[in-house]
Design a protein around this motif. Sequence first.
Motif, short mmCIF file in Angstrom:
data_model
loop_
_atom_site.label_atom_id
_atom_site.label_comp_id
_atom_site.label_asym_id
_atom_site.label_seq_id
_atom_site.Cartn_x
_atom_site.Cartn_y
_atom_site.Cartn_z
N ALA A 265 44.20 45.53 41.31
CA ALA A 265 44.84 44.80 40.23
C ALA A 265 43.87 43.85 39.53
CB ALA A 265 46.04 44.03 40.76
N ARG A 266 43.00 43.21 40.30
CA ARG A 266 42.03 42.28 39.70
C ARG A 266 41.11 43.01 38.73
NH1 ARG A 266 37.86 38.44 43.09
NH2 ARG A 266 36.91 37.48 41.28
N SER A 267 40.64 44.19 39.10
CA SER A 267 39.76 44.96 38.22
C SER A 267 40.52 45.44 36.99
CB SER A 267 39.19 46.17 38.96
OG SER A 267 38.35 45.75 40.00
N ALA A 268 41.76 45.87 37.17
CA ALA A 268 42.56 46.33 36.04
C ALA A 268 42.79 45.19 35.06
CB ALA A 268 43.88 46.90 36.53
N ARG A 269 43.07 44.00 35.56
CA ARG A 269 43.27 42.85 34.67
C ARG A 269 41.98 42.50 33.93
NH1 ARG A 269 46.11 40.84 39.11
NH2 ARG A 269 44.37 39.49 39.64
N LEU A 270 40.86 42.59 34.62
CA LEU A 270 39.58 42.30 34.00
C LEU A 270 39.31 43.27 32.85
CD1 LEU A 270 36.83 40.80 33.98
CD2 LEU A 270 36.03 42.53 35.57
N LEU A 271 39.50 44.55 33.09
CA LEU A 271 39.28 45.55 32.06
C LEU A 271 40.27 45.41 30.92
CD1 LEU A 271 38.44 48.65 34.24
CD2 LEU A 271 36.87 47.25 32.92
N ASP A 272 41.51 45.08 31.24
CA ASP A 272 42.52 44.91 30.22
C ASP A 272 42.21 43.73 29.31
OD1 ASP A 272 44.93 45.65 28.97
OD2 ASP A 272 45.98 44.03 30.01
N ALA A 273 41.55 42.73 29.84
CA ALA A 273 41.22 41.54 29.06
C ALA A 273 39.99 41.74 28.18
CB ALA A 273 40.97 40.36 30.00
N MET A 274 39.21 42.80 28.42
CA MET A 274 38.02 43.06 27.61
C MET A 274 38.41 43.67 26.27
SD MET A 274 35.37 44.77 30.22
CE MET A 274 34.57 43.87 31.51
N SER A 275 37.69 43.31 25.22
CA SER A 275 37.96 43.93 23.93
C SER A 275 37.36 45.33 23.92
CB SER A 275 37.36 43.08 22.81
OG SER A 275 35.97 43.00 22.96
#
Length: 69
Positions: free
Chosen positions: A55-65
């Motif tokens: 989940a942490r990685s998914a949130r990180l990628l989701d927050a990237m433009s």
Amino acid sequence: MTNLKVHSSAPADLEGDLAGLRGDCARMAPHWAVPERPESRPVPPSRIHGVTVPARSARLLDAMSDYGD
């Protein structure tokens, strides 16, 4: 003990620009062989199973433009 020596035709430019990168790619291109036929085909997403993203990685990628800032 083996003495490995590395010889470079140009010094490494860690602060290069796009023109320098394009020049590097142009110099390397003749060394790359293009296969006559692709060896594999893309796999449809329906055949990919068992991939887990924390989940942490998914949130990180989701927050990237998508295209950079």
